[in-house]
Design a protein around this motif. Structure first.
Motif, PDB file in Angstrom:
ATOM      1  N   PHE A 131       0.844  -1.190   0.000  1.00  0.00           N
ATOM      2  CA  PHE A 131       0.000   0.000   0.000  1.00  0.00           C
ATOM      3  C   PHE A 131       0.880   1.240   0.000  1.00  0.00           C
ATOM      4  O   PHE A 131       1.747   1.401   0.853  1.00  0.00           O
ATOM      5  CB  PHE A 131      -0.893   0.012   1.242  1.00  0.00           C
ATOM      6  CG  PHE A 131      -1.779  -1.195   1.351  1.00  0.00           C
ATOM      7  CD1 PHE A 131      -3.095  -1.157   0.921  1.00  0.00           C
ATOM      8  CD2 PHE A 131      -1.281  -2.382   1.889  1.00  0.00           C
ATOM      9  CE1 PHE A 131      -3.902  -2.280   1.018  1.00  0.00           C
ATOM     10  CE2 PHE A 131      -2.079  -3.502   1.998  1.00  0.00           C
ATOM     11  CZ  PHE A 131      -3.398  -3.449   1.558  1.00  0.00           C
ATOM     12  N   SER A 132       0.638   2.125  -0.931  1.00  0.00           N
ATOM     13  CA  SER A 132       1.440   3.332  -1.042  1.00  0.00           C
ATOM     14  C   SER A 132       1.148   4.297   0.097  1.00  0.00           C
ATOM     15  O   SER A 132      -0.010   4.497   0.483  1.00  0.00           O
ATOM     16  CB  SER A 132       1.162   4.014  -2.384  1.00  0.00           C
ATOM     17  OG  SER A 132       1.808   5.268  -2.444  1.00  0.00           O
ATOM     18  N   ASP A 198      -8.485   2.540   7.591  1.00  0.00           N
ATOM     19  CA  ASP A 198      -8.700   2.215   6.187  1.00  0.00           C
ATOM     20  C   ASP A 198      -7.403   2.396   5.412  1.00  0.00           C
ATOM     21  O   ASP A 198      -6.613   3.308   5.705  1.00  0.00           O
ATOM     22  CB  ASP A 198      -9.778   3.111   5.579  1.00  0.00           C
ATOM     23  CG  ASP A 198     -11.183   2.664   5.957  1.00  0.00           C
ATOM     24  OD1 ASP A 198     -11.319   1.543   6.487  1.00  0.00           O
ATOM     25  OD2 ASP A 198     -12.132   3.426   5.728  1.00  0.00           O
ATOM     26  N   PRO A 199      -7.168   1.545   4.409  1.00  0.00           N
ATOM     27  CA  PRO A 199      -5.928   1.659   3.634  1.00  0.00           C
ATOM     28  C   PRO A 199      -6.024   2.716   2.547  1.00  0.00           C
ATOM     29  O   PRO A 199      -7.114   3.147   2.157  1.00  0.00           O
ATOM     30  CB  PRO A 199      -5.812   0.268   2.997  1.00  0.00           C
ATOM     31  CG  PRO A 199      -7.237  -0.143   2.799  1.00  0.00           C
ATOM     32  CD  PRO A 199      -7.986   0.402   3.985  1.00  0.00           C
ATOM     33  N   GLY A 200      -4.859   3.127   2.050  1.00  0.00           N
ATOM     34  CA  GLY A 200      -4.808   3.857   0.794  1.00  0.00           C
ATOM     35  C   GLY A 200      -4.957   2.840  -0.328  1.00  0.00           C
ATOM     36  O   GLY A 200      -5.240   1.661  -0.102  1.00  0.00           O
ATOM     37  N   GLU A 201      -4.725   3.276  -1.546  1.00  0.00           N
ATOM     38  CA  GLU A 201      -4.834   2.342  -2.659  1.00  0.00           C
ATOM     39  C   GLU A 201      -3.656   1.379  -2.679  1.00  0.00           C
ATOM     40  O   GLU A 201      -2.560   1.698  -2.225  1.00  0.00           O
ATOM     41  CB  GLU A 201      -4.921   3.086  -3.988  1.00  0.00           C
ATOM     42  CG  GLU A 201      -3.623   3.731  -4.425  1.00  0.00           C
ATOM     43  CD  GLU A 201      -3.763   4.457  -5.757  1.00  0.00           C
ATOM     44  OE1 GLU A 201      -2.831   4.368  -6.574  1.00  0.00           O
ATOM     45  OE2 GLU A 201      -4.785   5.105  -5.967  1.00  0.00           O
ATOM     46  N   ILE A 202      -3.916   0.189  -3.178  1.00  0.00           N
ATOM     47  CA  ILE A 202      -2.821  -0.754  -3.415  1.00  0.00           C
ATOM     48  C   ILE A 202      -1.954  -0.206  -4.531  1.00  0.00           C
ATOM     49  O   ILE A 202      -2.448   0.299  -5.538  1.00  0.00           O
ATOM     50  CB  ILE A 202      -3.384  -2.135  -3.790  1.00  0.00           C
ATOM     51  CG1 ILE A 202      -4.013  -2.785  -2.551  1.00  0.00           C
ATOM     52  CG2 ILE A 202      -2.296  -3.037  -4.357  1.00  0.00           C
ATOM     53  CD1 ILE A 202      -4.717  -4.084  -2.850  1.00  0.00           C
ATOM     54  N   ALA A 203      -0.651  -0.299  -4.351  1.00  0.00           N
ATOM     55  CA  ALA A 203       0.279   0.188  -5.364  1.00  0.00           C
ATOM     56  C   ALA A 203       0.964  -0.940  -6.116  1.00  0.00           C
ATOM     57  O   ALA A 203       1.423  -0.738  -7.233  1.00  0.00           O
ATOM     58  CB  ALA A 203       1.335   1.090  -4.727  1.00  0.00           C
ATOM     59  N   ALA A 204       1.044  -2.121  -5.507  1.00  0.00           N
ATOM     60  CA  ALA A 204       1.726  -3.219  -6.180  1.00  0.00           C
ATOM     61  C   ALA A 204       1.405  -4.538  -5.498  1.00  0.00           C
ATOM     62  O   ALA A 204       0.968  -4.586  -4.347  1.00  0.00           O
ATOM     63  CB  ALA A 204       3.228  -2.992  -6.209  1.00  0.00           C
TER      64      ALA A 204
END
Length: 235
Positions: A131-132, A198-204
């Motif tokens: 997660f970025s 809550d997470p940020g967007e998945i980056a990889a």
């Protein structure tokens, strides 16, 4: 794209600071648009697609190759006292597609290592979701879904190198060797439970079979990897 974090010097510094990640250093240096879909394919190994995956070497090189197995094409990993992995930079919005799906198989488990310590941080198979942290690169986080050699299935613990990464033993220390297993994880729910927000967007997404700390050998196979939407209520 985040220009302030795109220099090679910055990325290398981040890699040293967050040693455990295959790609943590690279993630904030890229940006990919999100798509509004019900399924996002990450690893299409059955179709012979590997060109969107990159290699990150830590100690020695794990050998990754597309091979036939059980009537389909899969990714095989052979590690001999080595630690290198494959990663794909891809943005995933977990509010749309929170479910991570994959299949895997291992030929054997590792012996004599304690995965909760740095000297034993080896796994016959593991799948990372990273997660970025955006501009706050120190908040880059990762969930490691692992096939554990000595922890029971369902165990969770902080990574031996950093509290920014958490480990989940999807498969534990008993049985199922040489058997394909299909997995599904609600990554959004896992992140909320592990990090309390809550997470940020998945980056990889990344995968790795590594045995550099134990000096042992391991072989694993990985099937296709994709994210999917949660089923509608009543489905």
């Amino acid at each position: 794209m985040l220009p302030s974090l795109s220099s090679p010097t910055t990325c290398r510094a981040m890699a040293v600071w967050l040693k455990i990640s295959l790609i943590t250093a690279l993630l904030p240096c890229s940006g990919i648009a999100l798509a509004e879909v019900d399924r996002i394919d990450v690893g299409n190994f059955s179709e012979g697609q590997l060109d969107q995956w990159n290699t990150k070497v830590f100690t020695g090189k794990t050998d990754y190759a597309l091979v036939p197995d059980d009537g389909r094409q899969v990714l095989r990993a052979d590690s001999r006292a080595s630690a290198s992995g494959l990663y794909r930079e891809i943005a995933i919005d977990l509010k749309q597609t929170p479910l991570l799906n994959w299949s895997w198989k291992v030929n054997d488990l590792l012996t004599g290592n304690n995965e909760r310590h740095k000297a034993g941080d080896d796994y016959p198979a593991r799948l990372y979701v990273v997660f970025s942290g955006g501009l706050r690169f120190w908040r880059t986080r990762a969930i490691n879904y692992v096939w554990s050699s000595n922890q029971p299935a369902g165990s969770e613990w902080p990574n031996a190198f950093t509290s920014n990464a958490r480990m989940i033993a999807v498969r534990g220390s008993r049985g199922l060797q040489d058997q394909w297993v299909q997995e599904q994880r609600d990554v959004l729910a896992d992140y909320r439970r592990l990090f309390g927000e809550d997470p940020g967007e998945i980056a990889a997404v990344a995968l790795m079979t590594d045995t550099d700390n134990t000096g042992l050998s391991a072989r694993a196979w990985y099937g296709d990897i994709w994210f999917s939407a949660a089923p509608e209520a009543g489905d």
